[in-house]
Design a protein around this motif. Structure first.
Motif, PDB file in Angstrom:
ATOM      1  N   PRO A 151     -77.449   6.721  29.774  1.00 51.98           N
ATOM      2  CA  PRO A 151     -76.995   5.961  30.947  1.00 51.98           C
ATOM      3  C   PRO A 151     -75.566   5.485  30.734  1.00 51.98           C
ATOM      4  O   PRO A 151     -75.199   5.041  29.650  1.00 51.98           O
ATOM      5  CB  PRO A 151     -77.966   4.792  31.019  1.00 51.98           C
ATOM      6  CG  PRO A 151     -78.610   4.718  29.683  1.00 51.98           C
ATOM      7  CD  PRO A 151     -78.510   6.073  29.058  1.00 51.98           C
ATOM      8  N   ARG A 152     -74.745   5.614  31.769  1.00 51.28           N
ATOM      9  CA  ARG A 152     -73.353   5.180  31.686  1.00 51.28           C
ATOM     10  C   ARG A 152     -73.270   3.709  32.036  1.00 51.28           C
ATOM     11  O   ARG A 152     -73.870   3.259  32.995  1.00 51.28           O
ATOM     12  CB  ARG A 152     -72.495   5.979  32.653  1.00 51.28           C
ATOM     13  CG  ARG A 152     -72.380   7.434  32.247  1.00 51.28           C
ATOM     14  CD  ARG A 152     -71.621   8.230  33.253  1.00 51.28           C
ATOM     15  NE  ARG A 152     -70.263   7.710  33.373  1.00 51.28           N
ATOM     16  CZ  ARG A 152     -69.381   8.169  34.225  1.00 51.28           C
ATOM     17  NH1 ARG A 152     -69.709   9.141  35.043  1.00 51.28           N
ATOM     18  NH2 ARG A 152     -68.172   7.662  34.289  1.00 51.28           N
ATOM     19  N   ALA A 153     -72.495   2.996  31.253  1.00 47.82           N
ATOM     20  CA  ALA A 153     -72.283   1.576  31.530  1.00 47.82           C
ATOM     21  C   ALA A 153     -71.363   1.480  32.749  1.00 47.82           C
ATOM     22  O   ALA A 153     -70.312   2.105  32.794  1.00 47.82           O
ATOM     23  CB  ALA A 153     -71.654   0.883  30.334  1.00 47.82           C
ATOM     24  N   GLU A 154     -71.774   0.714  33.728  1.00 47.54           N
ATOM     25  CA  GLU A 154     -70.959   0.533  34.924  1.00 47.54           C
ATOM     26  C   GLU A 154     -69.820  -0.438  34.621  1.00 47.54           C
ATOM     27  O   GLU A 154     -70.018  -1.462  33.984  1.00 47.54           O
ATOM     28  CB  GLU A 154     -71.810  -0.016  36.075  1.00 47.54           C
ATOM     29  CG  GLU A 154     -72.797   0.985  36.615  1.00 47.54           C
ATOM     30  CD  GLU A 154     -72.121   2.178  37.288  1.00 47.54           C
ATOM     31  OE1 GLU A 154     -71.113   1.976  37.987  1.00 47.54           O
ATOM     32  OE2 GLU A 154     -72.605   3.299  37.081  1.00 47.54           O
ATOM     33  N   ILE A 155     -68.655  -0.110  35.087  1.00 44.18           N
ATOM     34  CA  ILE A 155     -67.491  -0.970  34.899  1.00 44.18           C
ATOM     35  C   ILE A 155     -67.471  -1.990  36.044  1.00 44.18           C
ATOM     36  O   ILE A 155     -67.723  -1.640  37.188  1.00 44.18           O
ATOM     37  CB  ILE A 155     -66.198  -0.126  34.842  1.00 44.18           C
ATOM     38  CG1 ILE A 155     -65.007  -0.980  34.456  1.00 44.18           C
ATOM     39  CG2 ILE A 155     -65.970   0.616  36.116  1.00 44.18           C
ATOM     40  CD1 ILE A 155     -63.763  -0.177  34.129  1.00 44.18           C
ATOM     41  N   THR A 156     -67.177  -3.224  35.707  1.00 43.99           N
ATOM     42  CA  THR A 156     -67.140  -4.264  36.736  1.00 43.99           C
ATOM     43  C   THR A 156     -65.850  -4.144  37.538  1.00 43.99           C
ATOM     44  O   THR A 156     -64.876  -3.519  37.095  1.00 43.99           O
ATOM     45  CB  THR A 156     -67.212  -5.675  36.119  1.00 43.99           C
ATOM     46  OG1 THR A 156     -66.022  -5.909  35.372  1.00 43.99           O
ATOM     47  CG2 THR A 156     -68.435  -5.834  35.218  1.00 43.99           C
ATOM     48  N   SER A 157     -65.830  -4.765  38.704  1.00 45.94           N
ATOM     49  CA  SER A 157     -64.627  -4.718  39.531  1.00 45.94           C
ATOM     50  C   SER A 157     -63.465  -5.428  38.838  1.00 45.94           C
ATOM     51  O   SER A 157     -62.306  -5.019  38.968  1.00 45.94           O
ATOM     52  CB  SER A 157     -64.893  -5.304  40.915  1.00 45.94           C
ATOM     53  OG  SER A 157     -65.383  -6.616  40.814  1.00 45.94           O
ATOM     54  N   THR A 210     -60.581  -2.352  47.540  1.00 45.80           N
ATOM     55  CA  THR A 210     -61.717  -2.558  46.636  1.00 45.80           C
ATOM     56  C   THR A 210     -61.521  -3.751  45.693  1.00 45.80           C
ATOM     57  O   THR A 210     -62.446  -4.110  44.971  1.00 45.80           O
ATOM     58  CB  THR A 210     -61.970  -1.292  45.793  1.00 45.80           C
ATOM     59  OG1 THR A 210     -60.758  -0.954  45.098  1.00 45.80           O
ATOM     60  CG2 THR A 210     -62.394  -0.127  46.675  1.00 45.80           C
ATOM     61  N   GLU A 230     -62.998  -5.558  35.519  1.00 46.48           N
ATOM     62  CA  GLU A 230     -62.533  -4.640  34.480  1.00 46.48           C
ATOM     63  C   GLU A 230     -61.700  -3.511  35.088  1.00 46.48           C
ATOM     64  O   GLU A 230     -60.673  -3.129  34.544  1.00 46.48           O
ATOM     65  CB  GLU A 230     -63.719  -4.055  33.713  1.00 46.48           C
ATOM     66  CG  GLU A 230     -64.441  -5.059  32.854  1.00 46.48           C
ATOM     67  CD  GLU A 230     -65.748  -4.535  32.298  1.00 46.48           C
ATOM     68  OE1 GLU A 230     -66.108  -4.947  31.186  1.00 46.48           O
ATOM     69  OE2 GLU A 230     -66.416  -3.722  32.971  1.00 46.48           O
ATOM     70  N   ARG A 231     -62.133  -2.995  36.224  1.00 45.26           N
ATOM     71  CA  ARG A 231     -61.417  -1.906  36.882  1.00 45.26           C
ATOM     72  C   ARG A 231     -60.016  -2.358  37.309  1.00 45.26           C
ATOM     73  O   ARG A 231     -59.027  -1.673  37.079  1.00 45.26           O
ATOM     74  CB  ARG A 231     -62.224  -1.407  38.087  1.00 45.26           C
ATOM     75  CG  ARG A 231     -61.616  -0.212  38.771  1.00 45.26           C
ATOM     76  CD  ARG A 231     -62.496   0.410  39.871  1.00 45.26           C
ATOM     77  NE  ARG A 231     -63.214  -0.541  40.697  1.00 45.26           N
ATOM     78  CZ  ARG A 231     -64.534  -0.775  40.630  1.00 45.26           C
ATOM     79  NH1 ARG A 231     -65.281  -0.134  39.761  1.00 45.26           N
ATOM     80  NH2 ARG A 231     -65.096  -1.657  41.428  1.00 45.26           N
TER      81      ARG A 231
END
Length: 105
Positions: free
Chosen positions: A12-18, A48, A20-21
Motif C-alpha cells: 500500500p502506498r502512503a498517501e501524501i497530505t495536502s 488544490t 506535505e504536497r
C-alpha cells in the motif's frame, strides 16, 4: 495454473497530505537552479491548496529571517533572499555560501 504466480504483491502506498504536497512544491520551487541564480521565485496558489495549508506555509516563509515575502495583487507571493556571506575560517575573508539552500520546511 496459479493466477498469482506472475503477480507481484503490491504494498500500500502512503498517501501524501495536502500540507506535505504544498510544502514539497514550494520547497522545490525555491531550490530550483533558476530561482537560486536569480534569488527569487513567485509562487502561485493552486486550487488544490487549502486555506490552512497555504497560510501555514506562508507563515513559515515569513518567519524565516533570510527570506522576504511579498504578497502580489494576483494572490501569488514572491519570495526573495540575498546571497549569504560567511567568513572563511581563520582567514578573515568573506566567502559566499553555496546558492542551493534547502527551503525551511
Amino acid at each position: 495454473m496459479d493466477e498469482q504466480k506472475g503477480c507481484r504483491a503490491q504494498s500500500p502506498r502512503a498517501e501524501i497530505t495536502s500540507m506535505e504536497r504544498l510544502s514539497l512544491r514550494v520547497s522545490s520551487m525555491i531550490n530550483h537552479p533558476v530561482a537560486q541564480t536569480q534569488r527569487w521565485v513567485t509562487i502561485h496558489r493552486l486550487e488544490t491548496d487549502g486555506d490552512r495549508e497555504w497560510e501555514e506555509v506562508l507563515g513559515v516563509i515569513a518567519d524565516t529571517d533570510e527570506l522576504e515575502l511579498t504578497l502580489n495583487d494576483d494572490d501569488s507571493v514572491t519570495v526573495r533572499w540575498e546571497q549569504q556571506e560567511i567568513e572563511m575560517a581563520g582567514k578573515g575573508k568573506v566567502a559566499f555560501e553555496p546558492e542551493e539552500q534547502p527551503a525551511p520546511f
